[in-house]
Design a protein around this motif. Sequence first.
Motif, PDB file in Angstrom:
ATOM      1  N   ALA A 156      21.102  47.883  11.430  1.00 37.63           N
ATOM      2  CA  ALA A 156      21.281  48.887  10.266  1.00 37.63           C
ATOM      3  C   ALA A 156      22.099  48.416   9.028  1.00 37.63           C
ATOM      4  O   ALA A 156      21.933  48.661   7.994  1.00 37.63           O
ATOM      5  CB  ALA A 156      21.507  50.192  10.901  1.00 37.63           C
ATOM      6  N   GLU A 161      15.797  47.651   1.276  1.00 35.74           N
ATOM      7  CA  GLU A 161      14.672  48.657   1.058  1.00 35.74           C
ATOM      8  C   GLU A 161      13.847  48.151   0.221  1.00 35.74           C
ATOM      9  O   GLU A 161      12.635  48.765   0.147  1.00 35.74           O
ATOM     10  CB  GLU A 161      15.450  49.879   0.309  1.00 35.74           C
ATOM     11  CG  GLU A 161      16.409  50.986   1.105  1.00 35.74           C
ATOM     12  CD  GLU A 161      16.917  51.978   0.052  1.00 35.74           C
ATOM     13  OE1 GLU A 161      16.618  51.725  -1.154  1.00 35.74           O
ATOM     14  OE2 GLU A 161      17.621  52.560   0.512  1.00 35.74           O
ATOM     15  N   VAL A 187      11.404  45.949   9.250  1.00 36.94           N
ATOM     16  CA  VAL A 187      11.651  46.901   8.209  1.00 36.94           C
ATOM     17  C   VAL A 187      11.983  48.372   9.016  1.00 36.94           C
ATOM     18  O   VAL A 187      11.433  48.641  10.015  1.00 36.94           O
ATOM     19  CB  VAL A 187      10.292  47.283   7.595  1.00 36.94           C
ATOM     20  CG1 VAL A 187      10.363  48.348   6.516  1.00 36.94           C
ATOM     21  CG2 VAL A 187       9.532  46.247   6.977  1.00 36.94           C
ATOM     22  N   ASP A 188      12.978  49.075   8.318  1.00 37.46           N
ATOM     23  CA  ASP A 188      13.509  50.056   8.960  1.00 37.46           C
ATOM     24  C   ASP A 188      13.760  50.242  10.360  1.00 37.46           C
ATOM     25  O   ASP A 188      13.398  51.175  11.125  1.00 37.46           O
ATOM     26  CB  ASP A 188      12.787  51.176   8.607  1.00 37.46           C
ATOM     27  CG  ASP A 188      12.679  51.664   7.113  1.00 37.46           C
ATOM     28  OD1 ASP A 188      13.882  51.469   6.537  1.00 37.46           O
ATOM     29  OD2 ASP A 188      11.762  52.203   6.501  1.00 37.46           O
ATOM     30  N   CYS A 189      14.517  49.163  11.085  1.00 39.07           N
ATOM     31  CA  CYS A 189      14.814  49.109  12.315  1.00 39.07           C
ATOM     32  C   CYS A 189      13.524  49.171  13.304  1.00 39.07           C
ATOM     33  O   CYS A 189      13.628  49.583  14.462  1.00 39.07           O
ATOM     34  CB  CYS A 189      15.695  49.944  12.961  1.00 39.07           C
ATOM     35  SG  CYS A 189      17.271  50.300  12.186  1.00 39.07           S
TER      36      CYS A 189
END
Length: 295
Positions: A156, A161, A187-189
Motif C-alpha cells: 500500500a 493513482e 492497481v489498488d491492492c
Amino acid sequence: MTNDNFDATLVVMAAGMGSRFGGLKQVEPIGPKGEALLDFSAYDAKQAGFNKVVFIIKHQIEKEFKELVGNRISKIIDVDYVHQEIDKLPEGFTCPPDREKPWGTAHAIYCAREKVTTPFAVINADDYYGPSAYKKIYEHLKKQKNDYCMVGFRLANTLTENGSVSRGVCTIEDGHLTNIVERTKIVDCKYTEDGENWLPLAADTVVSMNMWGFTTDIFDYIERDLNLFLKEKLNTPKAEFYLPSVVANLISTNEKEVSVLVAEDKWYGVTYKEDKPHVVAAIKEKIDNGEYKEL
C-alpha cells in the motif's frame, strides 16, 4: 551520521531511460532547488554510513548525468561511474548486431564488478526509499554475515493513482526471503494476469522495490548465471537477465539466505508523469519538517 569505519558502497542503477515516464527521469528535478530523487538517496545513504556511490549509467548520458546530478552529489560523497553497455559480456560471447535492449538489472551489476570492492547496497536511480531503509541495510551489511538482504516495503505504500505498477511480491519465512513472484499489473491492492480477472493482495504485503544488500561474492554468482543465460538467450532480442532471478536461484539451491528488512516508510517514485506533483509535494513536506537541512 553513522561512521564506524565500516566501508559500504551504494550502487545505483541509472542506465534505464524510463519508458513509461518518457525521458531521462533519473535526473528529473523534484526538490525545491532542482534536486533529483538521487540527491536525497545519496544524502540518506551518507547519513546511514555509506561512504561511496557507484552510478551505473549508459555512456551516452554521462555528460548530461554528471551536469544535472553527478557533480552535485560528488560534493557530499565519493562518486564513481561504470557504463552498462550491451557489448560488455563475458569472454566467449559477442553481442548480436541487432541487439538494442540492455541485458537487464543483473547485467548492470555485473558491469560494476571492478569498481565495487566492499559490501554494497543496490537501488534504482528513480526511487525514493527513505532514511530508515538505508539505516537498516547498512546495519545489516555491517554485521558482515555471509548472507544477503533485501529491504521490502508494504504494498500500500508503493502504489500510484495514475496507473498500474509492477511489484515483486515476496514470500517470507522466519525473516528470510523464500520466493518473489513478479505481478506486472497491480492497481489498488489487486492484480491481474489476464487483464480481466482481478485478485486481491493484502495492503501490508511485502514487495521488493529492488533494494538489495550484497557481499562481493555476488559477482561470481552473477557471472556464472550470466554465462548460462547467454548460452540460451544470446540471440533472443528482448531477453533480460534480472537480479531477482539470480537471487532466487541462490535461495533455491540453498547457497545463500536473504534476510528481509521491512521499511514502514512510504516509497516514492515517478512511474508516470502525473506522479511528479505528488512526489514534489511529499519531498517539500519532508524538507519543511526539517529533514535534509544539510542538502
